[in-house]
Design a protein around this motif. Structure first.
Motif, PDB file in Angstrom:
ATOM      1  N   GLU A  49       5.315  13.012  14.364  1.00 53.64           N
ATOM      2  CA  GLU A  49       4.549  13.247  13.155  1.00 53.64           C
ATOM      3  C   GLU A  49       5.154  12.494  11.969  1.00 53.64           C
ATOM      4  O   GLU A  49       6.367  12.499  11.770  1.00 53.64           O
ATOM      5  N   ARG A  50       4.304  11.826  11.178  1.00 54.97           N
ATOM      6  CA  ARG A  50       4.741  11.118   9.973  1.00 54.97           C
ATOM      7  C   ARG A  50       3.923  11.581   8.774  1.00 54.97           C
ATOM      8  O   ARG A  50       2.731  11.851   8.893  1.00 54.97           O
ATOM      9  N   LEU A  78      -3.483   3.483  -0.042  1.00 54.48           N
ATOM     10  CA  LEU A  78      -2.735   4.462   0.754  1.00 54.48           C
ATOM     11  C   LEU A  78      -3.214   4.453   2.201  1.00 54.48           C
ATOM     12  O   LEU A  78      -2.396   4.511   3.134  1.00 54.48           O
ATOM     13  N   MET A  79      -4.509   4.336   2.415  1.00 57.14           N
ATOM     14  CA  MET A  79      -5.051   4.323   3.780  1.00 57.14           C
ATOM     15  C   MET A  79      -4.587   3.072   4.526  1.00 57.14           C
ATOM     16  O   MET A  79      -4.307   3.138   5.724  1.00 57.14           O
ATOM     17  N   ARG A  80      -4.474   1.944   3.836  1.00 54.20           N
ATOM     18  CA  ARG A  80      -3.961   0.727   4.480  1.00 54.20           C
ATOM     19  C   ARG A  80      -2.514   0.921   4.928  1.00 54.20           C
ATOM     20  O   ARG A  80      -2.110   0.472   6.006  1.00 54.20           O
ATOM     21  N   LYS A  81      -1.738   1.580   4.089  1.00 54.54           N
ATOM     22  CA  LYS A  81      -0.347   1.863   4.468  1.00 54.54           C
ATOM     23  C   LYS A  81      -0.300   2.759   5.698  1.00 54.54           C
ATOM     24  O   LYS A  81       0.539   2.582   6.588  1.00 54.54           O
ATOM     25  N   LYS A  92       0.627   3.279  11.682  1.00 59.62           N
ATOM     26  CA  LYS A  92       0.088   3.477  13.032  1.00 59.62           C
ATOM     27  C   LYS A  92       0.400   2.280  13.918  1.00 59.62           C
ATOM     28  O   LYS A  92       0.813   2.428  15.072  1.00 59.62           O
ATOM     29  N   GLU A  93       0.168   1.085  13.395  1.00 61.62           N
ATOM     30  CA  GLU A  93       0.424  -0.128  14.174  1.00 61.62           C
ATOM     31  C   GLU A  93       1.903  -0.286  14.478  1.00 61.62           C
ATOM     32  O   GLU A  93       2.292  -0.702  15.569  1.00 61.62           O
ATOM     33  N   GLU A  94       2.742   0.043  13.500  1.00 65.31           N
ATOM     34  CA  GLU A  94       4.191  -0.128  13.683  1.00 65.31           C
ATOM     35  C   GLU A  94       4.761   0.848  14.700  1.00 65.31           C
ATOM     36  O   GLU A  94       5.557   0.477  15.560  1.00 65.31           O
TER      37      GLU A  94
END
Length: 607
Positions: free
Chosen positions: A515-516, A537-540, A545-547
């Motif tokens: 969880e993050r 914020l949504m882009r971050k 998620k990708e990382e």
């Protein structure tokens, strides 16, 4: 005069401390977690559920103060007449030369004083000014019912004074266990400055004998000390005591609690500090309570309000070179060097290590610098030996498995060592060094550009820390469901960067395994947060998620805006499950967790 003495004695009898804490109550801040842990562990010893424990942390983190306050609670909050009550005993290993007989007699006498003082609830017994050593045994026999184990301890004290004991240090350190075992009572030993058992002033060893003492279910031992490396690596990390202690770490204060300490200290010492600068002080001091308090005291002494990073830097420059921090660290460094200065080059090695470029120490460069400055080539193995000895005093770090050295993770200590080296090692004029340091600090670039925004981030981070394993009202996040925080965060970071992209700084990030939490904060006055900021914020969140990849199962996005959001922004967050809070919501969360509300900042336009 007689009446005054009687009043003082009565006041002492009615006090709530057996051993006096050093930090005033009006200043003491947030060590509740550790106080409760040790207090409850001591009480659990009644049911034989407690193992010996080490309170482990860097210097000046308040470990001794925690021990004293727990001992005082045990002393006064229990029914001392209850035979099942825990008898607390506090002992600090001396930093002065002792022979085995002096140590054994002193350790035993201290034990008997604490035992009698607790059972009679009379702290004056702890003082040799009130009860002499010879009178102690008579007092115990006259005023206490003496069970067999305690009777044996009184006999043992007499045998020690007659020097009729084999290996007195062994019998002294195991005495509390013998008493508690024999009488089926519960005794908890609080041993401070435990690293001193490993230093040259003791020409005998007690560590091996401690194994039997600390393994007792009736008499667990709580230990701490100011040299973490010796405690963790040499005493408890190997040999007879390895695996005998549960470790309870004490970390630097979070910036929230560091700010609270700065606030409390400023009121106590009558220093002025702007509220928005409180967490900045905590940050610059690395969460170390001693450094934070020293900065506040220096501000009070100079009559200089802390209203900006510039004024904070100037106060730090003064204190590092001639103030409270200088006095404390100079004493610490000087004492340690006096113990280990076998080769006469220890000061130079320490100074050259502090000014080393980068974090990892280059022994070849230190050797070269020594040759230039001292006119002699010192073997690498000699330098290595000096560095190992310096690491034992927590003045640098020895990475034992890799066989290399690095600087200590304490920015204030590192800055001090550079100043100390110029004055004490190179022999430069103190006034000139202090002026150079002030000039240097006056040109330091501002680290935090938005102090109000940073203040909010500190409060958000503390909500994550304090809310661990708690369920909070969903309405305070504008969620229809209650929000349960993870049972444990591995980390909560402020202003971390995600990749190398522009605008990818995360205000607050919390990691709890699968969880993050990614949190954004905008302390905007008279302006609402719009759709563009929410999309950022949504882009971050997508980048996280990708990382992380498949290991990420829960991602929480949380946006705080002091004056709220536009309707378009709220609709976007509702659609995408983004949590959001305004000032009133954040204050509600802080209240739920027993934390202080956001301050009302007078200067809302500037920083």
């Amino acid at each position: 005069m007689h009446n005054i003495n009687e009043q003082l004695f009565a006041k002492k009898k009615n006090s709530r401390w057996a051993i006096r804490p050093l930090v005033p109550e009006k200043v003491y801040t947030n060590r509740e977690e550790h106080l409760e842990y040790l207090y409850n562990a001591a009480i659990d010893a009644i049911g034989r559920r407690t193992t010996s424990t080490v309170l482990l942390g860097q210097r000046r983190m308040g470990k001794t103060e925690i021990f004293k306050r727990v001992v005082n609670r045990l002393f006064f909050e229990q029914d001392h007449l209850d035979p099942n009550a825990v008898v607390p005993v506090y002992y600090s290993f001396k930093d002065e030369p002792l022979d085995r007989w002096e140590f054994a007699i002193g350790y035993t006498e201290n034990f008997l004083r604490w035992y009698a003082a607790f059972r009679l609830r009379d702290p004056s017994i702890l003082s040799p000014d009130s009860v002499s050593r010879d009178g102690l045994s008579e007092l115990i026999k006259a005023r206490l019912e003496v069970p067999e184990g305690l009777a044996g301890a009184l006999n043992f004290m007499r045998f020690l004074q007659e020097k009729d004991v084999t290996t007195p240090e062994d019998k002294a350190v195991t005495l509390p266990r013998r008493v508690s075992d024999w009488d089926e009572s519960t005794i908890v030993m609080f041993l401070d400055e435990f690293q001193n058992t490993r230093l040259p002033q003791y020409n005998f060893s007690i560590v091996g004998f401690m194994q039997e003492a600390v393994e007792s279910p009736t008499c667990p031992h709580f230990v701490t000390g100011s040299a973490m490396s010796i405690l963790a690596r040499e005493i408890l990390g190997r040999g007879s005591l390895f695996g005998r202690f549960r470790s309870h770490p004490i970390e630097p204060m979070t910036n929230y609690w560091g700010a609270r300490l700065a606030f409390n200290a400023s009121r106590y010492h009558k220093a002025h500090i702007d509220e928005k600068m409180l967490p900045v002080v905590a940050d610059r001091c690395g969460g170390n309570p001693f450094y934070i308090t020293a900065v506040i005291q220096q501000a009070a002494e100079q009559g200089k309000p802390i209203v900006s990073e510039e004024t904070l830097n100037e106060i730090l420059a003064v204190d590092l070179s001639s103030g409270f921090i200088w006095a404390e660290l100079n004493d610490q460094v000087t004492k340690w060097i006096e113990r280990i200065n076998e080769y006469g080059i220890t000061k130079w090695v320490l100074y050259l290590s502090a000014i080393e470029e980068g974090d990892r120490l280059d022994l070849d460069r230190i050797q070269k610098e020594l040759a230039e400055r001292e006119g002699k080539v010192v073997p690498i193995e000699t330098i290595r030996d000096v560095l190992i000895k310096l690491s034992r005093g927590d003045l640098l770090q020895y990475m034992e498995l890799g066989g290399w050295f690095r600087k200590i993770d304490d920015p204030i200590l590192l800055e001090f060592l550079k100043v100390w080296g110029r004055i004490e090692v190179e022999g430069q004029d103190r006034a000139g060094v202090q002026n150079d340091l002030r000039t240097q600090y006056q040109t330091i670039k501002r680290r935090i550009y938005d102090h109000k925004g940073y203040l909010a981030e500190v409060y958000i981070a503390q909500i994550l820390w304090s809310g661990q394993n708690k369920t909070l009202p969903g309405k305070l996040f504008h969620s229809k469901e209650y929000i349960t925080l993870p049972w444990h965060f591995s980390y909560v970071k402020l202003r971390s960067r995600l990749g190398g992209g522009k605008g990818m700084e995360i205000d607050v990030e919390g990691g709890a395994g699968k969880e993050r939490w990614i949190c954004e904060s905008k302390w905007w006055i008279g302006r609402k947060v719009g759709r563009v900021e929410v999309e950022s914020l949504m882009r971050k969140g997508n980048a996280v998620k990708e990382e992380v990849g498949e290991g990420l199962q829960i991602l929480r996005l949380w946006f705080f805006a002091h004056d709220g959001f536009t309707e378009e922004a709220e609709a976007l967050m509702l659609k995408n499950g983004v949590l959001w809070s305004v000032r009133e919501d954040l204050n509600g969360l802080l209240e739920c967790l027993g934390l202080r509300e956001l301050p009302e900042l007078v200067d809302e336009q500037g920083n």
